[in-house]
Design a protein around this motif. Sequence first.
Motif, PDB file in Angstrom:
ATOM      1  N   GLY A 295      13.492 -12.505  -7.034  1.00 16.54           N
ATOM      2  CA  GLY A 295      12.871 -11.304  -6.491  1.00 16.54           C
ATOM      3  C   GLY A 295      11.587 -10.943  -7.209  1.00 16.54           C
ATOM      4  O   GLY A 295      10.578 -10.582  -6.578  1.00 16.54           O
TER       5      GLY A 295
ATOM      6  N   ARG B  57       8.822 -13.520  -6.301  1.00 16.18           N
ATOM      7  CA  ARG B  57       8.294 -13.313  -4.945  1.00 16.18           C
ATOM      8  C   ARG B  57       7.355 -12.117  -4.903  1.00 16.18           C
ATOM      9  O   ARG B  57       6.297 -12.160  -4.256  1.00 16.18           O
ATOM     10  CB  ARG B  57       9.447 -13.137  -3.953  1.00 16.18           C
ATOM     11  CG  ARG B  57       8.994 -13.009  -2.500  1.00 16.18           C
ATOM     12  CD  ARG B  57      10.111 -13.383  -1.553  1.00 16.18           C
ATOM     13  NE  ARG B  57      11.232 -12.489  -1.632  1.00 16.18           N
ATOM     14  CZ  ARG B  57      11.391 -11.405  -0.867  1.00 16.18           C
ATOM     15  NH1 ARG B  57      10.448 -11.056   0.001  1.00 16.18           N
ATOM     16  NH2 ARG B  57      12.474 -10.653  -0.975  1.00 16.18           N
ATOM     17  N   ALA B  58       7.730 -11.036  -5.605  1.00 10.68           N
ATOM     18  CA  ALA B  58       6.856  -9.863  -5.661  1.00 10.68           C
ATOM     19  C   ALA B  58       5.545 -10.204  -6.358  1.00 10.68           C
ATOM     20  O   ALA B  58       4.462  -9.815  -5.906  1.00 10.68           O
ATOM     21  CB  ALA B  58       7.556  -8.720  -6.385  1.00 10.68           C
TER      22      ALA B  58
ATOM     23  N   GLU C 182       3.239 -12.111  -4.118  1.00 13.14           N
ATOM     24  CA  GLU C 182       2.625 -11.256  -3.117  1.00 13.14           C
ATOM     25  C   GLU C 182       1.536 -10.378  -3.716  1.00 13.14           C
ATOM     26  O   GLU C 182       0.522 -10.083  -3.074  1.00 13.14           O
ATOM     27  CB  GLU C 182       3.693 -10.387  -2.441  1.00 13.14           C
ATOM     28  CG  GLU C 182       3.144  -9.493  -1.341  1.00 13.14           C
ATOM     29  CD  GLU C 182       4.222  -8.955  -0.421  1.00 13.14           C
ATOM     30  OE1 GLU C 182       4.101  -7.796  -0.003  1.00 13.14           O
ATOM     31  OE2 GLU C 182       5.178  -9.702  -0.122  1.00 13.14           O
ATOM     32  N   LEU C 183       1.762  -9.965  -4.957  1.00  9.05           N
ATOM     33  CA  LEU C 183       0.805  -9.076  -5.624  1.00  9.05           C
ATOM     34  C   LEU C 183      -0.357  -9.825  -6.261  1.00  9.05           C
ATOM     35  O   LEU C 183      -1.361  -9.217  -6.638  1.00  9.05           O
ATOM     36  CB  LEU C 183       1.535  -8.266  -6.705  1.00  9.05           C
ATOM     37  CG  LEU C 183       2.605  -7.293  -6.208  1.00  9.05           C
ATOM     38  CD1 LEU C 183       3.445  -6.784  -7.375  1.00  9.05           C
ATOM     39  CD2 LEU C 183       1.976  -6.127  -5.458  1.00  9.05           C
TER      40      LEU C 183
ATOM     41  N   GLU D 241      16.246  -8.813  -3.409  1.00  4.36           N
ATOM     42  CA  GLU D 241      15.521  -7.874  -2.558  1.00  4.36           C
ATOM     43  C   GLU D 241      15.284  -6.544  -3.264  1.00  4.36           C
ATOM     44  O   GLU D 241      14.226  -5.923  -3.114  1.00  4.36           O
ATOM     45  CB  GLU D 241      16.282  -7.648  -1.250  1.00  4.36           C
ATOM     46  CG  GLU D 241      16.369  -8.869  -0.358  1.00  4.36           C
ATOM     47  CD  GLU D 241      15.024  -9.274   0.224  1.00  4.36           C
ATOM     48  OE1 GLU D 241      14.059  -8.480   0.141  1.00  4.36           O
ATOM     49  OE2 GLU D 241      14.924 -10.405   0.741  1.00  4.36           O
TER      50      GLU D 241
ATOM     51  N   PHE E 167      12.528  -7.149  -5.809  1.00  4.96           N
ATOM     52  CA  PHE E 167      11.274  -7.335  -5.083  1.00  4.96           C
ATOM     53  C   PHE E 167      10.690  -5.990  -4.656  1.00  4.96           C
ATOM     54  O   PHE E 167       9.523  -5.682  -4.916  1.00  4.96           O
ATOM     55  CB  PHE E 167      11.508  -8.228  -3.864  1.00  4.96           C
ATOM     56  CG  PHE E 167      10.336  -8.295  -2.919  1.00  4.96           C
ATOM     57  CD1 PHE E 167       9.277  -9.146  -3.157  1.00  4.96           C
ATOM     58  CD2 PHE E 167      10.290  -7.486  -1.789  1.00  4.96           C
ATOM     59  CE1 PHE E 167       8.187  -9.201  -2.289  1.00  4.96           C
ATOM     60  CE2 PHE E 167       9.216  -7.532  -0.919  1.00  4.96           C
ATOM     61  CZ  PHE E 167       8.161  -8.397  -1.164  1.00  4.96           C
ATOM     62  N   THR E 168      11.509  -5.177  -3.993  1.00 10.54           N
ATOM     63  CA  THR E 168      11.001  -3.921  -3.445  1.00 10.54           C
ATOM     64  C   THR E 168      10.640  -2.941  -4.547  1.00 10.54           C
ATOM     65  O   THR E 168       9.615  -2.249  -4.471  1.00 10.54           O
ATOM     66  CB  THR E 168      12.030  -3.304  -2.490  1.00 10.54           C
ATOM     67  OG1 THR E 168      12.402  -4.277  -1.507  1.00 10.54           O
ATOM     68  CG2 THR E 168      11.471  -2.078  -1.797  1.00 10.54           C
TER      69      THR E 168
ATOM     70  N   THR F 114       9.597  -3.655  -7.494  1.00 13.30           N
ATOM     71  CA  THR F 114       8.362  -4.126  -8.118  1.00 13.30           C
ATOM     72  C   THR F 114       7.146  -3.792  -7.253  1.00 13.30           C
ATOM     73  O   THR F 114       6.109  -3.341  -7.768  1.00 13.30           O
ATOM     74  CB  THR F 114       8.434  -5.645  -8.366  1.00 13.30           C
ATOM     75  OG1 THR F 114       9.597  -5.941  -9.163  1.00 13.30           O
ATOM     76  CG2 THR F 114       7.200  -6.143  -9.087  1.00 13.30           C
ATOM     77  N   ILE F 115       7.266  -4.002  -5.965  1.00  9.73           N
ATOM     78  CA  ILE F 115       6.167  -3.669  -5.049  1.00  9.73           C
ATOM     79  C   ILE F 115       5.873  -2.170  -5.102  1.00  9.73           C
ATOM     80  O   ILE F 115       4.713  -1.739  -5.160  1.00  9.73           O
ATOM     81  CB  ILE F 115       6.490  -4.103  -3.610  1.00  9.73           C
ATOM     82  CG1 ILE F 115       6.623  -5.625  -3.516  1.00  9.73           C
ATOM     83  CG2 ILE F 115       5.431  -3.581  -2.641  1.00  9.73           C
ATOM     84  CD1 ILE F 115       5.345  -6.387  -3.781  1.00  9.73           C
ATOM     85  N   GLU F 116       6.932  -1.358  -5.098  1.00 15.17           N
ATOM     86  CA  GLU F 116       6.739   0.091  -5.166  1.00 15.17           C
ATOM     87  C   GLU F 116       6.032   0.499  -6.454  1.00 15.17           C
ATOM     88  O   GLU F 116       5.130   1.348  -6.446  1.00 15.17           O
ATOM     89  CB  GLU F 116       8.090   0.805  -5.038  1.00 15.17           C
ATOM     90  CG  GLU F 116       8.701   0.727  -3.649  1.00 15.17           C
ATOM     91  CD  GLU F 116      10.075   1.371  -3.559  1.00 15.17           C
ATOM     92  OE1 GLU F 116      10.573   1.491  -2.429  1.00 15.17           O
ATOM     93  OE2 GLU F 116      10.631   1.746  -4.606  1.00 15.17           O
TER      94      GLU F 116
END
Length: 382
Positions: free
Chosen positions: A66, A69-70, A73-74, A311, A314-315, A317-319
């Motif tokens: 996770g 993947r983050a 994307e970043l 997941e 991942f989420t 980290t994105i936040e």
Amino acid sequence: MTISTTKKLGGVALASGLVIALAGCGTAPEDEGSAAPEVADDFLPCLISDEGGWNDKSFNQSAKEGMDRAADELGVKPIEMESTSANDYAPNLEQLVSEGCSFIVSVGFKLSADTIASALANPDIEYAIIDDWADNTGATDDDGNEIGDGVTDAPNIKPLMFDTVQAAYLGGYAAAAWSAEAGVNKVGTVGGIPIPPVTIFMDGFVDGVAKYNEDKGASVATYGWDAESQDGSFTGGFEANDNAKQAAQGILDQGVDVLLPVGGPIYQSAAAAIADADSNAVIMGVDSDLAVADPSVADDVLVSILKRIDEAVFTATIEAAEGDFDVEPYVGTLENEGVGLSSFGAFESELPAGLLDELAALRDQIIAGDLVVTSPSSPTAR
């Protein structure tokens, strides 16, 4: 403490296989072609494992997937510290702080105390921890020992929790159906150590077997865990070693044909015990889809009980990268697809007739609240 069972972390994608089937017509979220997240130049996500390490084919590996993947994307490079013993936790966290990490995820219940200490000492850093409320103080038990009061001990930690008992209940029902169909009528489980993230699987498993017995007038016996007394069979750690193999063998000696090992790499010891005994028993995976994570045991894996740690990490980290970090706890459930079952893989064609429909109906009842499935270790019991 407010417990969120909403889809806030609801970038959670549907698990593969049976989770999709049980969701009826549900499908994975479509990529709407949104722009890449805007990230501060100095955002540095970091991750620390527990002693199971990144290659445990379970929760540590899932968390790393996770985070990776983050980071992809970043467009950033994360720092990931692998612990080999509990003595590594504090110095590894200190190292992450010294490296300038702006968001740190601790993988597991056992890192609680060290994560809290690090968060209190570094209030400008954002933290998340998997499988723990980070609330070790504020109340006492009947013996006067200090325990958590339900309030996170540091204001900059986000708990990432999972009500795994719900998915394990479905797994237990499936295990009972498999064993009854074979005429064996014996299933079992063995844990790593008796901590809530482990025993919650075992509670759901035996309760799911009991549900099958109730619905079918069957008499499938369970070995390795007594949900009422909260006592059972444990290997003493999360290592694939002789102790784990002997513990698994002790359950297999009862004649079970389905075994649920709960504790990361201990599944390897369970599979070895089955092979040595030339047994027809199958195992069940936990956390990740074990048949996919470790193809070497795919032929032995009936189904896996999933915790979508990847997941959640991942989420979160994105936040954090987008400046939307908050400390409201996330609780993964069947409803928000944070927990579930994998597919049955090659075993699907051999399942008892109607089992998939029965599992789908049970899932719907749990989500609707018509069937209450809980455990003393459930995050929703707090």
